[in-house]
Each structure stands twice: as structure tokens, then as C-alpha cells.
Write an enzyme that holds these catalytic residues in place. Sequence first.
Site, short mmCIF file in Angstrom:
data_model
loop_
_atom_site.label_atom_id
_atom_site.label_comp_id
_atom_site.label_asym_id
_atom_site.label_seq_id
_atom_site.Cartn_x
_atom_site.Cartn_y
_atom_site.Cartn_z
N ASN A 9 -28.26 -9.89 0.96
CA ASN A 9 -27.65 -8.68 0.41
C ASN A 9 -28.63 -7.54 0.65
OD1 ASN A 9 -26.58 -6.62 -1.10
ND2 ASN A 9 -26.83 -7.65 -3.09
N TRP A 10 -28.29 -6.68 1.60
CA TRP A 10 -29.22 -5.59 1.93
C TRP A 10 -29.17 -4.45 0.91
CZ3 TRP A 10 -29.59 -4.30 7.91
CH2 TRP A 10 -30.18 -5.40 8.56
N LYS A 11 -28.21 -4.51 0.01
CA LYS A 11 -28.07 -3.45 -1.01
C LYS A 11 -28.03 -2.08 -0.31
CE LYS A 11 -30.07 -6.56 -4.36
NZ LYS A 11 -30.82 -6.76 -5.59
N HIS A 92 -21.62 -8.00 -8.41
CA HIS A 92 -23.08 -8.02 -8.49
C HIS A 92 -23.51 -7.31 -9.77
CE1 HIS A 92 -27.29 -7.29 -7.60
NE2 HIS A 92 -27.20 -8.24 -6.69
N GLU A 94 -25.73 -5.26 -10.32
CA GLU A 94 -25.98 -3.82 -10.15
C GLU A 94 -24.67 -3.04 -10.19
OE1 GLU A 94 -28.37 -4.27 -6.62
OE2 GLU A 94 -29.89 -5.27 -7.84
N GLU A 162 -27.13 -15.16 -10.47
CA GLU A 162 -28.25 -14.25 -10.32
C GLU A 162 -28.69 -13.74 -11.69
OE1 GLU A 162 -28.29 -12.50 -6.03
OE2 GLU A 162 -27.22 -11.13 -7.36
N GLY A 168 -35.30 -8.67 -8.05
CA GLY A 168 -36.27 -7.66 -7.64
C GLY A 168 -37.53 -7.62 -8.48
N SER A 207 -35.18 -12.96 -6.57
CA SER A 207 -36.57 -13.17 -6.13
C SER A 207 -36.76 -14.45 -5.32
CB SER A 207 -37.53 -13.14 -7.33
OG SER A 207 -37.52 -11.86 -7.94
N GLY A 228 -32.01 -10.81 -1.76
CA GLY A 228 -32.06 -9.36 -1.65
C GLY A 228 -33.19 -8.92 -0.75
N GLY A 229 -34.30 -8.51 -1.34
CA GLY A 229 -35.41 -7.93 -0.60
C GLY A 229 -35.86 -8.74 0.60
P1 13P Z 1 -33.93 -9.95 -4.78
O1 13P Z 1 -33.92 -11.13 -3.86
O2 13P Z 1 -34.49 -8.70 -4.17
O3 13P Z 1 -34.52 -10.31 -6.11
O4 13P Z 1 -32.37 -9.58 -5.07
C1 13P Z 1 -31.50 -10.59 -5.41
C2 13P Z 1 -30.13 -10.04 -5.39
O5 13P Z 1 -29.74 -9.24 -6.23
C3 13P Z 1 -29.24 -10.46 -4.28
O6 13P Z 1 -27.93 -10.06 -4.51
#
Ligand code: 13P
Length: 247
Positions: A9-11, A92, A94, A162, A168, A207, A228-229
Site C-alpha cells: 500500500n503506497w498510500k 483502511h 486511515e 492492521e 507506521g 510495520s 506500507g512503508g
Molecule cells: P506500515 O507498513 O508503513 O506500518 O503501514 C501498514 C499499512 O497501513 C498498510 O496498509
Amino acid sequence: MRRKLAAGNWKMNGTKASLAEVAALIAAHPSPKSEVLLCPPATLVAAMATAAAGKIAVGGQDCHMKASGAHTGDIAAEMLADCGASHVILGHSERRADHGESSDMVCAKAAAARAAGLVAVICVGETEAQRDAGETLALVGAQLAGSVPDGATAANTVIAYEPVWAIGTGRTPTLEQIAEVHDFLRAELVARFGTEGEGMRLLYGGSVKPSNATEIFATSNVDGALVGGASLKAADFGAILSALDAA
Ligand code: 13P
């Protein structure tokens, strides 16, 4: 057997230059055992689908619950499919936090995704306060029940657990905590959807990185990760993919 899934997920990250990471990932992992999915910002879906050339799947990060209409700034599931997407992340944390998305809304979006032929990657997860209050299973159970539409199948639905406090932050639950939630989610899915619930992939997200992927992938009912990251760089995501392939 559930095929493992490495999802990124590149957000709100990435421009056209970032597509070099996709080429690098495909070059380094020409035929992974696991399914690979990247979900870039909507602006990159079409270009990434072209760059991926069918070698990895591409998804959106949200869609509207309606097929079309006067909804400025929103994107319909069919538009994602039209750009070459096969999946869409829905619910998600967020989006639930930043855009007030309820499980009812996520459920309607998942139905729209299905109508457009997209696989819905539906996210659930507790906040730290909810975990501290002992509400984790009740909370994720309610999110799961409310967000997954009736008639969901193993082919059109993936669930991602999640924990909000792990996203993050570099913090992850213990393996026992991950197993507890994933075993619970599996039981809930089987109770509601029978063999289809047995076949739905359950991803862990929050993470995930190369250094913790192997132990997370060895955990009960973990069928992959939503990253994510660490999905932004081919080297990191590729290392996570290798760990999944070896699991
Ligand atoms: P991180 O891997 O950056 O913690 O993000 C997880 C996430 O929200 C994937 O959707």
C-alpha cells in the site's frame, strides 16, 4: 490451500518516477510463488498496470460505493478496473479515521468493488486504547461483520488485520497477539461463509519489514502481509516477498 499474498500500500506516496521500483521488483522476482499486489495512488494505477504487464497485480486504495455520479474527487470501482486494477483496499484505518468511513460504508464499497470485478482487500484493526481496554476481538469482530458483504467469496475478498497502533510506528504485536486475532478472524469467516471463509486470505499489516517478515509469516492463519512503508522500495518489498515465498 490459500495462495500467499504480498500486498503493498503506497498510500499518498509516489510519482511516475517511482515506477522504476516496479520494474526493479519484477526483474528481481520474475516468478514468485506468492501473488504480488501493489496499490499506488489512483494517479499511478494506469501507468503501474502498464509497467506491471500482468506480472504483478495492481489495486486502488479506495473506491466510491456508487458506480458513477456527482461525487467530485471520488473514483468508482469500475474506473479502477478500467485502468487495469484488479484489487482495491477498502476500510483502511486511515480512511476510517480521516474520512469517517463506517463499516456500513466499507460494506457498500465492497459490494461496488465486486460488481466491477475487483477483489476487495478489507481492513480491520483496533486502536491502542481499544487493545488496552481488552476490546480487540470484539472490535475487529464487529468491523469484520459490518464491512464484509453477504455473499463474499474467497475469490473476491481478502481481509487485512492492521492494528492502528502498529501502522507506521515500527511497533508490532507479539506473535501470540497476531495469532489470537487471525485465528479469531478465521473462525468468524468460517462461521459466516463456510468453505469460502476457509479460503479467504488473511493478511497482517503494520510495520512489516524484512527483519520481522519471516516470523510473522510463520504465525497461525497469516497468509501474507499488507505492507506500507516497506513496499515503496523494491529491495525491501522484494525481501518481504522472498520471506513469504519461503514460508
Ligand atoms: P506500515 O507498513 O508503513 O506500518 O503501514 C501498514 C499499512 O497501513 C498498510 O496498509
